[in-house]
Design an enzyme around this catalytic site. Structure first.
Site, PDB file in Angstrom:
ATOM      1  CG  HIS A  58      -1.689  -1.105   1.558  1.00 16.03           C
ATOM      2  ND1 HIS A  58      -1.226  -2.253   2.168  1.00 16.03           N
ATOM      3  CD2 HIS A  58      -3.000  -1.314   1.333  1.00 16.03           C
ATOM      4  CE1 HIS A  58      -2.221  -3.111   2.320  1.00 16.03           C
ATOM      5  NE2 HIS A  58      -3.295  -2.567   1.813  1.00 16.03           N
ATOM      6  CG  ASP A  61       1.932  -1.144   3.345  1.00 19.62           C
ATOM      7  OD1 ASP A  61       1.319  -0.861   4.402  1.00 19.62           O
ATOM      8  OD2 ASP A  61       1.466  -1.903   2.475  1.00 19.62           O
ATOM      9  CG  MET A  92      -1.089  -6.018  -6.294  1.00 18.29           C
ATOM     10  SD  MET A  92      -1.216  -5.359  -4.611  1.00 18.29           S
ATOM     11  CE  MET A  92      -1.476  -6.846  -3.696  1.00 18.29           C
ATOM     12  CD  GLU A 185      -8.293  -8.382  -1.040  1.00 20.07           C
ATOM     13  OE1 GLU A 185      -7.322  -7.779  -1.549  1.00 20.07           O
ATOM     14  OE2 GLU A 185      -8.242  -8.950   0.061  1.00 20.07           O
ATOM     15  CE  LYS A 187     -12.313  -8.769   6.065  1.00 18.79           C
ATOM     16  NZ  LYS A 187     -11.201  -8.106   6.803  1.00 18.79           N
ATOM     17  CD  GLU A 221      -7.539 -12.072   2.292  1.00 13.84           C
ATOM     18  OE1 GLU A 221      -7.038 -11.009   1.900  1.00 13.84           O
ATOM     19  OE2 GLU A 221      -7.847 -12.277   3.480  1.00 13.84           O
ATOM     20  CG  HIS A 224     -11.419 -11.294   2.312  1.00 14.49           C
ATOM     21  ND1 HIS A 224     -10.920 -10.221   1.623  1.00 14.49           N
ATOM     22  CD2 HIS A 224     -10.738 -11.336   3.488  1.00 14.49           C
ATOM     23  CE1 HIS A 224      -9.979  -9.641   2.357  1.00 14.49           C
ATOM     24  NE2 HIS A 224      -9.852 -10.301   3.487  1.00 14.49           N
ATOM     25  CG  ASP A 249      -4.834 -10.970  -1.454  1.00 13.93           C
ATOM     26  OD1 ASP A 249      -5.358 -10.010  -0.848  1.00 13.93           O
ATOM     27  OD2 ASP A 249      -3.886 -10.846  -2.258  1.00 13.93           O
ATOM     28  CG  ASP A 259      -9.528 -11.073   7.132  1.00  9.84           C
ATOM     29  OD1 ASP A 259      -9.229 -10.049   6.522  1.00  9.84           O
ATOM     30  OD2 ASP A 259      -9.174 -12.215   6.777  1.00  9.84           O
ATOM     31  CG  ASP A 261      -5.722 -11.705   6.827  1.00  6.34           C
ATOM     32  OD1 ASP A 261      -5.666 -10.482   7.070  1.00  6.34           O
ATOM     33  OD2 ASP A 261      -6.528 -12.204   6.027  1.00  6.34           O
ATOM     34  CG  ASP A 295      -3.560  -9.955   2.436  1.00  5.12           C
ATOM     35  OD1 ASP A 295      -4.609  -9.362   2.145  1.00  5.12           O
ATOM     36  OD2 ASP A 295      -2.807  -9.579   3.349  1.00  5.12           O
TER      37      ASP A 295
HETATM   38  C1  DIG Z   1      -7.014  -7.042   2.906  1.00  5.03           C
HETATM   39  O1  DIG Z   1      -7.200  -8.397   2.656  1.00  5.03           O
HETATM   40  C2  DIG Z   1      -6.502  -6.344   1.689  1.00  5.03           C
HETATM   41  C3  DIG Z   1      -5.441  -5.370   2.034  1.00  5.03           C
HETATM   42  O2  DIG Z   1      -4.494  -6.081   2.781  1.00  5.03           O
HETATM   43  C4  DIG Z   1      -4.883  -5.016   0.693  1.00  5.03           C
HETATM   44  O3  DIG Z   1      -5.500  -3.832   0.287  1.00  5.03           O
HETATM   45  C5  DIG Z   1      -5.310  -6.131  -0.213  1.00  5.03           C
HETATM   46  C6  DIG Z   1      -4.176  -6.570  -1.068  1.00  5.03           C
HETATM   47  O4  DIG Z   1      -3.813  -7.869  -0.846  1.00  5.03           O
HETATM   48  N1  DIG Z   1      -5.861  -7.144   0.690  1.00  5.03           N
HETATM   49 MN    MN Z   2      -7.933 -10.806   4.872  1.00  3.08          MN
HETATM   50 MN    MN Z   3      -6.268  -9.370   0.893  1.00  5.60          MN
END
Ligand code: DIG
Ligand code: MN
Ligand code: MN
Length: 395
Positions: A58, A61, A92, A185, A187, A221, A224, A249, A259, A261, A295
């Protein structure tokens, strides 16, 4: 760290991590950081040491919010040096449109035109940064694009605002001549009570309503789609079949939880196996050829050493599952059960599209319904074979 073996990650495997993943300091809603904050340049060096291919980011970051142009340029120059020194790429990039308080009620879907303007401004600058670092994919995760109280705005207005923003940013990329594809993406919730465009399926339809749909795909993802109670494998299959799986992801997640992760493969190993089998084209489909992005982040229990065990674990599990899936597909006992049934006459009718003749022939076809209905499919044996391959007792 692991000894070198067949499953040691290499850049050829195309594994990537976000700066925010291995850089996660272990903070959660119930406690502060447990690990030191790492510099982006250290993360690049450590990921290269682990065998990764690239790193994603991002804007914030890398560039602190509110940094001066001179500070930004200095940081970017040093980061480019770290990438070069470590042979790492940035496939990315994305914008953080969810941390700053100004985005507390959304960014592109906010009721306040000043917020929507600032979100576009911030995203254009973040795109400039991503392209400068070599990114070819731009992810949009609308973490704050949602509601707790739906009385705050019409969800139809939210949809229109999100579409206007993506259409506008496609225009910016065309104007700049950037070689950039967008990956949306989904969620279903968290941090908002409900997030708009909750699953990959919603995103795939949304893309069809855009001015430049060909530029836009999805970034599903695992966590998600699992949070939504859906099959990640089926959802990426639809994206792959539509030619829209522009990024992915990977992580681990248990249904009914926030979530998480988690490390890839650390929870639903069977879904991870089936995901790798599909991404690698093992059942005979075209494989996914983009970056394999994790991710995910290490448990809060871990120290710095544990973070890199986490990263290597994600990559090793992917490679081990790929080898298991290849062995499963090559198993003659498996092939016997999943071998495609063919019938030349019926296949010709079924695959030939509609015609009056086809409709008459299908209507006249003699189908032995009772015999077919009585026959078992052998899927218990098939699934046991899958489990035994995953446990390494076959092939
Ligand atoms: C959350 O799952 C999102 C953020 O971490 C980011 O914007 C995106 C990219 O992997 N996933
Ligand atoms: Mn996530
Ligand atoms: Mn993600």
């Amino acid at each position: 760290m692991h000894t070198m073996d067949t499953f040691t990650p290499t850049p050829a495997d195309r594994f990537t991590f976000g700066l925010w993943t291995v850089g996660n300091p272990g903070r959660d809603p119930f406690g502060p950081s447990v690990r030191a904050t790492q510099s982006p340049n250290r993360i690049v060096a450590k990921l290269a040491e682990c065998g990764a291919y690239g790193v994603n980011l991002h804007d914030e970051d890398l560039i602190p919010f509110g940094a001066s142009a001179a500070e930004r340029d200095r940081i970017v120059k040093e980061f480019k040096g770290a990438l070069k020194d470590n042979g790492m790429v940035v496939p990315m990039a994305t914008t953080n449109l969810f941390s700053q308080p100004i985005f507390k009620d959304g960014a592109f879907t906010s009721n306040d035109p000043r917020v929507r303007t600032f979100a576009l401004q911030k995203t254009m600058r973040a795109m400039d940064l991503g392209v400068e670092l070599g990114a070819k994919t731009y992810v949009f995760w609308g973490g704050r694009e949602g509601t707790e109280s739906d009385a705050c705005r019409s969800p139809i207005d939210a949809m229109k605002r999100f579409r206007d923003a993506i259409n506008f940013l496609c225009g910016y990329v065309r104007d700049q001549g950037y070689d950039l594809r967008f990956a949306l993406e989904a969620k279903p919730n968290e941090p908002r009570g409900d997030i708009y465009l909750a699953t990959t399926g919603h995103m795939l339809h949304f893309i069809s309503t855009l001015d430049e749909p060909e530029r836009v795909g999805v970034n599903p993802e695992v966590a998600h789609e699992t949070m939504a109670g859906l099959s990640f494998v089926h959802n990426i299959a639809q994206a792959m079949e539509a030619g829209k799986l522009y990024h992915i992801d990977l992580n681990g997640q248990r249904i009914g939880r926030y979530d998480q992760d988690l490390r890839f493969g650390s929870e639903d190993l069977k879904q991870a196996f089936l995901t790798v089998r599909l991404l690698e084209g093992i059942p005979g489909n075209d494989p996914y050829t983009g970056p394999l992005h994790f991710d995910a982040h290490a448990y809060r229990t871990e120290d710095d050493e544990g973070v890199w065990e986490f990263a290597v674990g994600c990559m090793r599990t992917y490679k081990i599952l790929k080898s298991r899936a290849l062995a499963f597909e090559a198993d003659p006992d498996v092939q016997e059960i999943i071998a495609e049934r063919t019938d030349d006459a019926l296949d010709a009718l079924l695959n030939g599209g509609y015609s009056t003749e086809a409709a008459e022939a299908i209507s006249a076809a003699s189908i032995d319904v009772d015999t077919i209905a009585k026959k078992g499919l052998g899927y218990e044996r098939l699934d046991q074979l899958l489990v035994e391959h995953m446990m390494g007792v076959r092939g």
